[in-house]
Design a protein around this motif. Structure first.
Motif: not given
Length: 97
Positions: A3, A33, A64-65, A70, A74
């Motif tokens: 995040s 996400i 936040s992912c 991720e 992000l």
């Protein structure tokens, strides 16, 4: 999970067009996400959820992912937020990114 906090630069905050761009970019990734602001958590893959968060220009959100992509998700969303979602979309359309 990763995040990062960003400040919204778009002049009108996350109104329909920047919210749509945010959502379109988020949907390119498999990861879950979301973002949080004040007392609200919004699903970044839902335009209505983004609009419901009532984010104004200058507000800070935490993106936040969580998932297999991720980090890339992000990085992309933070970059878009830091440039401004509308400007980011214009730059992509002109192949300047």
């Amino acid at each position: 999970m990763v995040s990062e906090k960003v400040t919204i630069k778009d002049g009108s905050g996350l109104h329909l067009r920047p919210a749509g761009i945010f959502c379109k970019e988020a949907m390119k990734f498999k990861s879950h996400i979301s973002f949080s602001t004040k007392n609200t958590i919004a699903n970044a893959k839902s335009v209505l959820s983004i609009l419901g968060a009532c984010v104004k220009s200058g507000d800070e959100i935490e993106i936040s992912c969580e998932g297999e992509d991720e980090v890339e998700a992000l990085e992309t969303l933070v970059k878009a937020a830091n440039i401004g979602f509308i400007e980011y979309d214009n730059m992509k359309n002109e192949n300047k990114l």
